[in-house]
Scaffold this motif. Structure first.
Motif, PDB file in Angstrom:
ATOM      1  N   UNK A 154       0.876  -1.066  -0.280  1.00 25.14           N
ATOM      2  CA  UNK A 154       0.000   0.176  -0.158  1.00 25.14           C
ATOM      3  C   UNK A 154       1.092   1.068  -0.146  1.00 25.14           C
TER       4      UNK A 154
ATOM      5  N   UNK B  75       0.276   5.249   1.582  1.00 27.52           N
ATOM      6  CA  UNK B  75      -0.667   6.599   2.179  1.00 27.52           C
ATOM      7  C   UNK B  75       0.264   7.648   1.713  1.00 27.52           C
TER       8      UNK B  75
ATOM      9  N   UNK C 197       0.806  11.689   3.583  1.00 24.48           N
ATOM     10  CA  UNK C 197       0.479  11.759   5.509  1.00 24.48           C
ATOM     11  C   UNK C 197       0.537  13.501   5.248  1.00 24.48           C
TER      12      UNK C 197
ATOM     13  N   UNK D 299      -1.738  15.561  10.105  1.00 26.63           N
ATOM     14  CA  UNK D 299      -3.676  14.848   8.848  1.00 26.63           C
ATOM     15  C   UNK D 299      -2.752  13.311   9.164  1.00 26.63           C
ATOM     16  N   UNK D 300      -4.568  12.632   8.584  1.00 25.98           N
ATOM     17  CA  UNK D 300      -4.591  11.387   9.036  1.00 25.98           C
ATOM     18  C   UNK D 300      -3.929  10.688   7.448  1.00 25.98           C
ATOM     19  N   UNK D 301      -3.650   9.699   7.309  1.00 25.29           N
ATOM     20  CA  UNK D 301      -3.598   8.858   6.379  1.00 25.29           C
ATOM     21  C   UNK D 301      -4.313   8.741   5.338  1.00 25.29           C
TER      22      UNK D 301
ATOM     23  N   UNK E  42      -5.187   7.406   1.391  1.00 28.82           N
ATOM     24  CA  UNK E  42      -4.910   6.455   0.680  1.00 28.82           C
ATOM     25  C   UNK E  42      -4.784   6.347  -0.650  1.00 28.82           C
TER      26      UNK E  42
ATOM     27  N   UNK F  12      -3.017   0.338  -4.026  1.00 26.31           N
ATOM     28  CA  UNK F  12      -2.421  -0.730  -2.934  1.00 26.31           C
ATOM     29  C   UNK F  12      -3.182  -2.410  -4.232  1.00 26.31           C
TER      30      UNK F  12
ATOM     31  N   UNK G  30       3.774   7.583   3.560  1.00 25.95           N
ATOM     32  CA  UNK G  30       3.883   5.841   3.590  1.00 25.95           C
ATOM     33  C   UNK G  30       3.412   4.638   3.108  1.00 25.95           C
TER      34      UNK G  30
ATOM     35  N   UNK H 182      -1.351  -4.143   9.337  1.00 29.05           N
ATOM     36  CA  UNK H 182      -0.488  -2.894   7.945  1.00 29.05           C
ATOM     37  C   UNK H 182       1.317  -3.412   8.946  1.00 29.05           C
TER      38      UNK H 182
ATOM     39  N   UNK I 293       4.445  -0.256   8.472  1.00 31.86           N
ATOM     40  CA  UNK I 293       3.980   0.326   7.602  1.00 31.86           C
ATOM     41  C   UNK I 293       6.158   1.228   8.176  1.00 31.86           C
ATOM     42  N   UNK I 294       6.804   1.275   6.461  1.00 30.21           N
ATOM     43  CA  UNK I 294       7.711   1.963   7.014  1.00 30.21           C
ATOM     44  C   UNK I 294       8.232   3.232   7.492  1.00 30.21           C
ATOM     45  N   UNK I 295       9.139   3.856   7.568  1.00 32.48           N
ATOM     46  CA  UNK I 295       8.996   5.019   8.069  1.00 32.48           C
ATOM     47  C   UNK I 295       8.705   6.369   7.523  1.00 32.48           C
TER      48      UNK I 295
END
Lengths: 111, 112
Positions: free
Chosen positions: B33, B35, B37, B41-43, B45, B48, B91, B101, B103-105
């Motif tokens: 995925x 995303x 950010x 704020x939020x993530x 999308x 995918x 992300x 999920x 996640x990477x950094x």
């Protein structure tokens, strides 16, 4: 629009107290919910999940409650510690293949 | 690798330039995925990938954004003709299914 949202952008608690972070969702078809924790400068980390056939699930110091009647999700953290300070996101899956995330709540733990 | 790896961790570019962001998922994870950010704020999308299925591109904000996943592993997100509003942390996450999920950094993109 977003399927999930949060009631409060910032929550401040005293160390040792319990924390409750709330999340509302709008899609009654949502069948899976997850809470993530994101510390500053890092990617989100999985905390706990719950499926729609459950109303409560417990982990280590965390509990997720799901109220499908009012479409409400909460994350409870017991004995909050300074290391719990972070932004917490709820996310849901409505059958769409990717999770939809809310805007997050910042938890600040006061010593 | 042990986790999801993203590169570069920081990218500063000039408006109008193209950028490529790379994601190396956890070995064996079939789902990947992207995303976005924005600050505070939020993530959001973006896209995918699941196995050999056609990717879900429904979150890409414009045709300047594209992504590919080669050999079911590494993915590249490309942003053409970058704009200032593209500035954000991108992300990447991978998983075996829809749950948990990893996640990477993130790659922080700044468009001047």
């Amino acid at each position: 629009g977003e399927s999930v949202g949060l009631h409060l952008p910032t929550l401040s608690v005293q160390e040792g107290d319990n924390s409750i972070i709330n999340c509302a969702y709008s899609n009654s078809a949502s069948d899976y919910f997850i809470w993530y924790k994101q510390e500053s400068g890092k990617g989100p980390q999985f905390i706990i999940d719950i499926r729609s056939n459950m109303d409560k699930r417990q982990g280590q110091r965390v509990t997720v409650l799901l109220n499908k009647t009012v479409k409400h999700l909460s994350l409870q953290i017991a004995a909050t510690q300074p290391g719990d300070s972070a932004v917490y996101f709820c996310a849901d899956n409505t059958g769409r293949r990717a999770l939809t995330f809310g805007s997050g709540t910042r938890l600040q733990v006061q010593p | 690798g042990a986790g999801v790896s993203q590169s570069p961790s920081n990218k500063v570019t000039e408006k109008g330039k193209d950028v490529e962001l790379r994601c190396d998922p956890i070995s064996g994870h079939t789902a990947l995925y992207w995303y976005r950010q924005s600050l505070g704020q939020g993530l959001e999308f973006l896209i995918y990938f699941q196995g050999n299925s056609a990717p879900d591109k429904s979150g890409l904000p414009s045709d300047r954004f594209s992504a590919e996943r080669t050999g079911g592993s590494v993915s590249t997100l490309t942003i053409q003709r970058t704009q200032q509003e593209d500035s954000a942390v991108y992300l990447c996450a991978s998983s075996l299914g829809i749950s948990e999920l990893f996640f990477g950094e993130g790659s922080r993109l700044t468009v001047l």
